[in-house]
Design a protein around this motif. Structure first.
Motif, PDB file in Angstrom:
ATOM      1  N   TYR A   3      -0.951  10.133 -34.711  1.00 30.20           N
ATOM      2  CA  TYR A   3       0.320   9.419 -34.828  1.00 30.20           C
ATOM      3  C   TYR A   3       0.146   7.903 -34.769  1.00 30.20           C
ATOM      4  O   TYR A   3       0.790   7.161 -35.507  1.00 30.20           O
ATOM      5  N   SER A   4      -0.713   7.449 -33.877  1.00 33.05           N
ATOM      6  CA  SER A   4      -0.861   5.999 -33.704  1.00 33.05           C
ATOM      7  C   SER A   4      -1.382   5.344 -34.974  1.00 33.05           C
ATOM      8  O   SER A   4      -0.904   4.272 -35.369  1.00 33.05           O
ATOM      9  N   LEU A   5      -2.331   5.985 -35.653  1.00 30.49           N
ATOM     10  CA  LEU A   5      -2.884   5.416 -36.879  1.00 30.49           C
ATOM     11  C   LEU A   5      -1.839   5.431 -37.996  1.00 30.49           C
ATOM     12  O   LEU A   5      -1.656   4.437 -38.706  1.00 30.49           O
ATOM     13  N   LYS A   6      -1.143   6.552 -38.137  1.00 29.25           N
ATOM     14  CA  LYS A   6      -0.134   6.671 -39.189  1.00 29.25           C
ATOM     15  C   LYS A   6       0.996   5.652 -38.983  1.00 29.25           C
ATOM     16  O   LYS A   6       1.410   4.961 -39.914  1.00 29.25           O
ATOM     17  N   LEU A   7       1.497   5.560 -37.757  1.00 34.28           N
ATOM     18  CA  LEU A   7       2.595   4.638 -37.464  1.00 34.28           C
ATOM     19  C   LEU A   7       2.139   3.183 -37.519  1.00 34.28           C
ATOM     20  O   LEU A   7       2.918   2.295 -37.850  1.00 34.28           O
ATOM     21  N   SER A   8       0.879   2.964 -37.214  1.00 32.43           N
ATOM     22  CA  SER A   8       0.318   1.620 -37.337  1.00 32.43           C
ATOM     23  C   SER A   8       0.417   1.129 -38.773  1.00 32.43           C
ATOM     24  O   SER A   8       0.808  -0.012 -39.041  1.00 32.43           O
ATOM     25  N   LYS A   9       0.082   2.024 -39.720  1.00 31.82           N
ATOM     26  CA  LYS A   9       0.158   1.656 -41.137  1.00 31.82           C
ATOM     27  C   LYS A   9       1.603   1.521 -41.592  1.00 31.82           C
ATOM     28  O   LYS A   9       1.953   0.585 -42.317  1.00 31.82           O
ATOM     29  N   ASN A  12       3.051  -1.580 -39.977  1.00 33.74           N
ATOM     30  CA  ASN A  12       2.233  -2.779 -40.152  1.00 33.74           C
ATOM     31  C   ASN A  12       1.933  -3.479 -38.820  1.00 33.74           C
ATOM     32  O   ASN A  12       2.121  -4.685 -38.660  1.00 33.74           O
ATOM     33  N   ILE A  13       1.515  -2.679 -37.839  1.00 34.08           N
ATOM     34  CA  ILE A  13       1.113  -3.231 -36.549  1.00 34.08           C
ATOM     35  C   ILE A  13      -0.291  -2.731 -36.225  1.00 34.08           C
ATOM     36  O   ILE A  13      -0.780  -1.773 -36.818  1.00 34.08           O
ATOM     37  N   ARG A  14      -0.933  -3.383 -35.290  1.00 31.75           N
ATOM     38  CA  ARG A  14      -2.299  -3.008 -34.935  1.00 31.75           C
ATOM     39  C   ARG A  14      -2.342  -1.592 -34.364  1.00 31.75           C
ATOM     40  O   ARG A  14      -1.409  -1.144 -33.692  1.00 31.75           O
ATOM     41  N   ALA A  15      -3.457  -0.907 -34.605  1.00 33.31           N
ATOM     42  CA  ALA A  15      -3.595   0.483 -34.165  1.00 33.31           C
ATOM     43  C   ALA A  15      -3.523   0.600 -32.645  1.00 33.31           C
ATOM     44  O   ALA A  15      -2.932   1.542 -32.111  1.00 33.31           O
ATOM     45  N   ASP A  16      -4.114  -0.372 -31.921  1.00 36.54           N
ATOM     46  CA  ASP A  16      -4.075  -0.289 -30.457  1.00 36.54           C
ATOM     47  C   ASP A  16      -2.658  -0.512 -29.929  1.00 36.54           C
ATOM     48  O   ASP A  16      -2.238   0.103 -28.951  1.00 36.54           O
ATOM     49  N   VAL A  49      12.591  -2.688 -33.734  1.00 37.68           N
ATOM     50  CA  VAL A  49      11.372  -2.080 -34.284  1.00 37.68           C
ATOM     51  C   VAL A  49      10.924  -0.910 -33.412  1.00 37.68           C
ATOM     52  O   VAL A  49      10.534   0.150 -33.915  1.00 37.68           O
ATOM     53  N   LEU A  50      11.014  -1.094 -32.099  1.00 41.52           N
ATOM     54  CA  LEU A  50      10.584  -0.038 -31.182  1.00 41.52           C
ATOM     55  C   LEU A  50      11.454   1.210 -31.318  1.00 41.52           C
ATOM     56  O   LEU A  50      10.957   2.340 -31.234  1.00 41.52           O
ATOM     57  N   ARG A  51      12.746   1.018 -31.542  1.00 41.64           N
ATOM     58  CA  ARG A  51      13.628   2.185 -31.708  1.00 41.64           C
ATOM     59  C   ARG A  51      13.313   2.912 -33.016  1.00 41.64           C
ATOM     60  O   ARG A  51      13.320   4.144 -33.076  1.00 41.64           O
ATOM     61  N   GLU A  52      13.061   2.158 -34.083  1.00 36.75           N
ATOM     62  CA  GLU A  52      12.686   2.783 -35.356  1.00 36.75           C
ATOM     63  C   GLU A  52      11.354   3.522 -35.208  1.00 36.75           C
ATOM     64  O   GLU A  52      11.171   4.617 -35.745  1.00 36.75           O
ATOM     65  N   PHE A  53      10.432   2.900 -34.487  1.00 35.03           N
ATOM     66  CA  PHE A  53       9.126   3.513 -34.213  1.00 35.03           C
ATOM     67  C   PHE A  53       9.326   4.829 -33.465  1.00 35.03           C
ATOM     68  O   PHE A  53       8.731   5.860 -33.814  1.00 35.03           O
ATOM     69  N   ARG A 733       9.404  -7.646 -48.352  1.00 36.74           N
ATOM     70  CA  ARG A 733       8.670  -7.555 -49.619  1.00 36.74           C
ATOM     71  C   ARG A 733       7.731  -6.355 -49.617  1.00 36.74           C
ATOM     72  O   ARG A 733       7.593  -5.647 -50.619  1.00 36.74           O
ATOM     73  N   ARG A 734       7.082  -6.116 -48.461  1.00 35.64           N
ATOM     74  CA  ARG A 734       6.175  -4.960 -48.372  1.00 35.64           C
ATOM     75  C   ARG A 734       6.953  -3.655 -48.526  1.00 35.64           C
ATOM     76  O   ARG A 734       6.522  -2.740 -49.219  1.00 35.64           O
ATOM     77  N   ASP A 735       8.106  -3.578 -47.846  1.00 38.74           N
ATOM     78  CA  ASP A 735       8.929  -2.371 -47.935  1.00 38.74           C
ATOM     79  C   ASP A 735       9.401  -2.141 -49.364  1.00 38.74           C
ATOM     80  O   ASP A 735       9.413  -1.003 -49.853  1.00 38.74           O
TER      81      ASP A 735
END
Length: 761
Positions: A3-9, A12-16, A49-53, A733-735
């Motif tokens: 989940y952390s890797l998928k949600l990181s991408k 667009n936030i760091r994996a850690d 962002v945290l709620r969407e996450f 723009r990314r979205d």
């Protein structure tokens, strides 16, 4: 799934940081707490962002849970294969997973299941293979009067039903068809004869591409359909879709192929298209609902964060006709000083008597502002108040406030608890006064669906609407902070880590002795260490340790002591406002070194400094104050080209409604908001923004006002909302790029390729 890797991408936030957020959520930390006090762990993600996450994390976990249930079910049937396992592992949505499960799902009795019970599955296999045209001879073998297969025709009909269901259950086929229908299909409406049909005249002969129809029109046609005023369906080129299915399943020109072709056509018309039509309509509704809920969120946040009118004596007026206008005077703390009822409106029209009563109350309590509800009889009440102010010569002003939900509050259990001796209408007058005095503290008492911002709120999924809007209220309350010794239990219940039960215990505790320091919270029943950790930073105590009247969390008090020592200050200097150059002193050493010395991160250090510079600050004080009026215009006073200052009252998908002081809000269509292209009104405007508008036109019969903001320069102090940050623009723009890639039109050749993939043809 990682989940952390998928949600990181996805975010667009760091994996850690992604992994940290998941850990923090799983450990029971609240979103406001994570956003405010764990910035180093999250990369300073904000609460939205945290709620969407968190929403996305829940979806992915539910998806994996459902996949596991499907695997177990298919395995128990002894039908699990590597191909199914791979397909399930690759399913990105619940819909895709359910498509894969469809052939193995326990079905109610169908034509195909009846045919299978009659023993016709081998005949269906024989026909579907299409390598032998002796179909009629083969069908003879399956005639069985006991099972109801009376002749060749009924045997072939049963086999055809089995083939049709197999075609319908093809997961890849359904996925490709669903995508194509979403791209080329149209929503078509037809007006029906019904009581409210005229409301939907614009949809009498309406059709629009599914891919382009805006959310508000989806909700409009849904409502029309629900009220039986519209017939709504999806239209496509059915022949083209049937032909595409034939290209996969039909292998020749013989009798067997003819039967397969007919079965494919039957599968499409009877099973596939009706099912996909429902799914597409459901998906459209879900997306439209999410957009509408997003608009509630966009509107509610600035509405709740409107600046309070501190230190003012306010007279609240709840307008009415027959039963009279209810009056309540409140002091600067919101306590009720006086109440009354006056009858300045029809049918009584006791104007002079009403003036006399109000002027006595105004002079007796030194009232400076009148708050008028915008409901029934509001216009007549506003005219009465404006004339009274003009004639009296007193230094008075008034504002018309949105009274949506006031009647709900007045009849609620909470309203009865606060004012047990008041009639519901009197409670409404108090609420209307308090809404101007402190919008946040008053509006949180009302069911969020009744606040009246956005559109189609009563058509939304109730649980989802309450979840999202409850999160907005929680974020707003915690961003402002709450006075521990004066806040109502309803306000306290929105503080991170608290609930109504604990909030009531806090109020009960302070009736015996006020809170002196934050640590006293640990003496409150039901409030343990975890709840204290979550709530302490958002609660304020005035008159004690200066840090207890800031957003600095108690866990950071040692860091504050080290910071003050390093910069040569004391807590007394903080309390007396004598640390004006603390930032300069830190910068001489560098933020990084100072943070390291204090045992904290740079983001937290910067937050601490901001709080120390303005202890007891209210973030709402920096926002534009509400417009107060002493006179008003009538609709007939408006002329084309007239420029007026106004306040944005509601932001919707196709524009904004602006209060310009004529009782009826005017509409600035999205095309009239800016000289430059904007994707959505919320890109540049929000509720409460002060704007300058120009009158385009007035329809006095329909009471509609058209306004424009084009080529209008804003005077000093007025604004058109907060512009998006660089980060937001880049993310946008990314979205948009991801959306373009995901929604790239599927050509007929690509459709055929997708359909043929599993067959290797």
């Amino acid at each position: 799934m990682d989940y952390s890797l998928k949600l990181s991408k996805e975010f667009n936030i760091r994996a850690d940081h992604s992994a940290n957020i998941i850990t923090l959520i799983d450990d029971g930390n609240t979103i406001p707490f994570i956003a405010r006090y764990r910035k180093e762990m999250t990369g300073a993600c904000d609460d939205q962002v945290l709620r969407e996450f968190n929403d996305r994390l829940k979806y992915l976990r539910n998806l994996d849970k459902r996949k596991e249930e499907i695997v177990n079910s298919i395995t128990e049937q002894g039908k699990m294969t590597d191909e199914i396992a791979i397909a399930l592992a690759g399913a990105e949505t619940l819909t895709e997973a359910e498509d894969i499960y469809r052939p193995y799902k326990q079905k109610r009795k169908t034509r195909a299941s009846v045919a299978t019970e009659k023993g016709l599955a081998p005949l269906a296999n024989f026909i579907l293979a299409q390598d032998n045209d002796n179909v009629l001879e083969k069908a003879q073998e399956f005639i069985n009067e006991e099972k109801g297969v009376l002749d060749v025709e009924s045997a072939i009909a049963g086999a055809s039903d089995i083939i049709a269901e197999r075609v319908s259950d093809d997961a890849e086929l359904r996925k490709a068809l669903r995508k194509k229908i979403g791209e080329v299909g149209e929503i078509a409406c037809k007006l029906l004869e019904a009581e409210n049909s005229k409301t939907y005249d614009m949809y009498a002969e309406y059709s629009e591409k599914i891919a382009k129809i805006p959310s508000h029109r989806i909700l409009a046609v849904n409502r029309g359909e629900k009220e039986e005023c519209l017939r709504v369906n999806i239209t496509v080129d059915n022949e083209a879709f049937v032909s595409a299915i034939h290209s996969i399943y039909v292998k020749g020109n013989g009798k067997a192929s003819e039967i397969v072709a007919n079965a494919c056509a039957d599968a499409y018309s009877r099973l596939i298209f009706p099912s996909i039509e429902r799914e597409v309509r459901s998906e459209l509704t879900e997306k439209a609902s999410e957009q509408a809920i997003k608009m509630f969120e966009v509107n509610l946040r600035p509405l709740l964060l409107q600046p309070p009118l501190k230190g003012k004596i306010i007279l609240g007026l709840d307008p009415a006709y027959r039963t009279g206008c209810k009056i309540a005077v409140i002091d600067s703390e919101g306590n009720v000083l006086d109440t009354a009822v006056v009858f300045p409106t029809p049918p009584q029209n006791r104007i002079e008597e009403a003036k006399e009563i109000l002027l006595k109350l105004i002079k007796k309590h030194n009232v400076s502002i009148i708050s008028i509800g915008n409901g029934t009889a509001s216009k007549e009440s506003e005219i009465f108040v404006a004339n009274m102010i003009k004639e009296s010569g007193l230094n008075l002003s008034y504002a018309v406030v949105n009274e949506a939900g006031a009647s709900v509050y007045s009849a609620s259990k909470l309203g009865a608890e606060e004012f047990p001796d008041f009639e519901p209408a009197q409670r409404s007058a108090v609420s209307i006064a308090r809404r101007l005095q402190d919008p946040l503290a008053e509006l949180i008492k009302i069911d969020v669906k009744s606040i009246g911002v956005g559109q189609y709120q009563h058509d939304m999924p109730e649980n989802r609407l309450e979840e999202v809007l409850g999160g907005v209220v929680e974020d707003c309350v915690n961003s402002v902070g709450v006075d521990l010794n004066t806040a109502s239990y309803s306000l306290l219940s929105y503080v991170a880590g608290l609930n109504k039960g604990i909030a009531k215990e806090i109020v009960k505790y302070r009736t015996e002795q006020p809170f002196i320091k934050r640590e006293d919270l640990l003496k409150v029943k039901k409030l343990g260490a975890k709840a204290f950790e979550q709530c302490a930073g958002f609660l304020r105590i005035i008159g004690g340790n200066v840090l207890d009247n800031t957003g600095v969390h108690p866990e950071s008090y040692p860091a504050v002591e080290k910071l003050l020592t390093a910069t040569g200050y004391t807590l007394d200097d903080v309390a007396n406002g004598k640390i004006g150059d603390i930032r300069e002193r830190i910068e001489k050493k560098s933020w990084e070194k100072t943070a390291e010395e204090c045992g904290t991160g740079v983001p937290t250090l910067k937050d601490i400094v901001a709080e120390l510079l303005k202890p007891g600050r209210d973030i709402r004080d920096s926002l534009p104050k509400p417009i107060l009026r002493s006179d008003l215009m009538d609709l007939s006073d408006l002329k084309e080209g007239m420029e007026i200052n106004g306040t944005v009252r509601n932001v919707i998908d196709f524009g904004v409604f602006v209060d310009i002081g004529v009782h009826q809000d005017g509409l600035v269509h999205i095309s009239q908001i800016s000289d430059n292209y904007i994707k959505h009104p919320s890109d540049v405007l929000k509720v409460g923004d002060l704007v300058k508008v120009k009158v385009l036109g007035v329809d006095t019969v329909k009471k509609k006002i058209s306004l424009t903001m084009k080529t209008t320069e804003l005077p000093h102090g007025l604004n058109v909302g907060n512009q998006k940050t660089d980060r937001e623009r880049k993310q946008g723009r990314r979205d948009a790029e991801k959306k373009r890639e995901a929604n790239a039109p599927l050509t007929d050749a690509q459709l055929k390729e997708l359909l043929m993939k599993k067959f290797g043809r």
